[in-house]
Write an enzyme that holds these catalytic residues in place. Structure first.
Site, PDB file in Angstrom:
ATOM      1  N   LYS A  14       0.829  -1.213   0.000  1.00  0.00           N
ATOM      2  CA  LYS A  14       0.000   0.000   0.000  1.00  0.00           C
ATOM      3  C   LYS A  14       0.866   1.267   0.000  1.00  0.00           C
ATOM      4  CE  LYS A  14      -2.311  -0.750   3.774  1.00  0.00           C
ATOM      5  NZ  LYS A  14      -2.092  -1.957   4.534  1.00  0.00           N
ATOM      6  N   ARG A  45     -10.465  -0.191   9.226  1.00  0.00           N
ATOM      7  CA  ARG A  45      -9.910  -1.515   9.485  1.00  0.00           C
ATOM      8  C   ARG A  45     -10.925  -2.403  10.191  1.00  0.00           C
ATOM      9  NH1 ARG A  45      -4.175  -0.084   9.561  1.00  0.00           N
ATOM     10  NH2 ARG A  45      -2.786  -1.850   9.851  1.00  0.00           N
ATOM     11  N   ARG A  89      -1.329  -9.240  13.371  1.00  0.00           N
ATOM     12  CA  ARG A  89      -1.884  -8.209  12.474  1.00  0.00           C
ATOM     13  C   ARG A  89      -2.651  -8.839  11.315  1.00  0.00           C
ATOM     14  NH1 ARG A  89       3.484  -5.318  11.247  1.00  0.00           N
ATOM     15  NH2 ARG A  89       2.279  -3.852   9.982  1.00  0.00           N
TER      16      ARG A  89
END
Ligand code: AMP
Length: 421
Positions: free
Chosen positions: A209, A285, A359
């Site tokens: 990203k 998120r 994560r």
């Protein structure tokens, strides 16, 4: 009628005189400085030729009974021109006026005045299409690029500033008038101002990203908002927010929705975002964050999804190194840092195998819910490709989103203009 001071016949032996005495081609000088060079008929009237006035004006064309009639071009002293039909000395019939400033009027004339349909095209490319009556506009639509003003708006603008009727000369200054009024009041009639684009880029940690965001920012000018960067900056400055989020970030877990939403809300409200649009990176998120964004009324034109399998991500994350001075990201194996900065690059505290697993888990737990908000504008891209190939697809998706937004803006504007007709 000015006095003739000399007549020189040109078709014979240059016979001289002070009055027209026979048919033929002659050069006539008048006392006031005018002159005519052309053909005289049996009735001793001008038939065709060039009449030049002392003022600098001229007429080149045909005459009937000595008056301008038929086809002719009149050039005004300043260089403006009328090319078209004449009758009894007046503009009458189809004609075109070409102004030295580049403007052009093409239409119908009667007794020297615009009468009936005509189009006034401004040098700027703007166009006034309308119907004239005795030189005054009674109906007109003004267009420039995708902008269109209806008859009502045109007349309203003119009536508020000029004479009661839209005069001949006011057509010439209308473009300027519109510009001035636009500068004075931004009343929604202004040029189609594109709504800045709203883009979200999503993907698991180290899906690429950051690299794509940098190129998007450079190419499309969007304001890059990375919640990861915002939170890391808060930690680095030891701000109250930084103190609250430090430990959870180090563990690889997600910061609480409330804190992140608050930070994003404040950021989205700033001028650079309003003006240039946004590129959200790392947000939303969770479904709650997507919901909060929708509640803020933020519209999203494109949701980019970079897909990379987990095993490739683990390798990317654990080898990732950051240059603390530039923020540039490297990889010990795939993209090693240059020698001169080798000693200063650092590994993010959460870029370890153990933390990346946490994560990734957070990413997979949430992404399914998030995409439901953006499915209609989602473009999925294979993030395993070389970064240049990823960019080709990202760039194409952004161009498409921009074109779609532009088309939607134009449609809205046109509909609004129709409604005021
Ligand atoms: P990133 O640089 O995007 O990988 O973000 C680094 C860390 O910042 C994440 O592991 C989270 O702890 C925190 N973070 C960034 N964005 C968010 C978000 N939208 N929601 C919750 N936590 C976030």
């Amino acid at each position: 009628m000015a006095l003739v001071v000399s007549v020189i016949y040109l078709d014979g032996d240059q016979e001289k005189g002070t009055k027209i005495s026979r048919a033929g081609k002659a050069l006539v000088q008048f006392e006031n400085g005018d002159q005519f060079e052309g053909e005289f008929g049996e009735d001793l009237n001008k038939k065709d030729g060039i009449y030049t006035w002392a003022s600098g004006a001229s007429y080149e064309g045909t005459y009937v009974d000595g008056g301008k009639s038929g086809q002719g071009t009149y050039v005004y002293p300043n260089g403006d021109r009328y090319v078209g039909e004449w009758e009894s000395g007046q503009k009458h019939g189809e004609g075109t006026e070409l102004y030295v400033n580049g403007d052009v009027f093409k239409g119908h004339y009667e007794h020297n005045m615009r009468q009936g349909e005509g189009v006034y095209t401004y040098a700027s490319g703007a166009k006034l299409t309308g119907t004239w009556d005795k030189g005054a506009v009674v109906e007109a639509v003004w267009e420039h690029g995708s902008r269109r003003l209806s008859t009502r708006t045109v007349l309203k603008k003119l009536h508020s500033r000029l004479s009661k009727r839209f005069s001949v000369s006011s057509a010439r200054s209308f473009a300027k008038l519109v510009q001035e009024e636009d500068a004075e009041e931004d009343n929604g009639d202004g040029p189609v101002k594109l709504k800045p684009l709203g883009v979200i880029i999503s993907g698991a940690p180290a899906s690429g990203k950051g690299t794509q965001c940098e190129m998007i920012r450079e190419t499309f000018g969007l304001t890059h908002l990375s919640t990861g960067d915002m939170l890391r900056a808060a930690v680095a400055s030891n701000s109250p927010l930084g103190q609250q989020v430090k430990s959870v970030m180090e563990s690889g877990g997600l910061v609480s929705d409330d804190l992140v939403i608050q930070a994003v809300r404040e950021r989205l409200d700033q001028d650079d975002v309003r003006e240039h649009g946004f590129l959200l990176d790392g947000f939303p998120r969770t479904a709650a964050q997507a919901e909060a964004l929708a509640d803020l009324g933020v519209s999203v034109d494109l949701f980019l999804m970079l897909n990379v399998p987990d095993d490739a991500l683990v390798a990317r994350v654990t080898g990732r190194r950051i240059d603390p001075e530039t923020g540039n990201s490297y990889h010990v194996e795939f993209n090693p840092p240059p020698e001169e900065i080798e000693d200063r690059v650092v590994q993010r505290a959460d870029d370890t195998e153990e933390k990346v697993k946490v994560r990734l888990e957070a990413f997979h737990d949430n992404i399914g819910n998030i995409v439901t908000y953006y499915e209609p504008v989602m473009v999925e891209i294979d993030g395993l490709q070389a970064k240049e190939d990823v960019w080709t697809e990202v760039e194409a998706a952004l161009k498409q989103a921009r074109d779609d937004a532009e088309a939607a803006s134009k449609k809205e504007k046109d509909a609004a203009a129709e409604a005021t007709d």
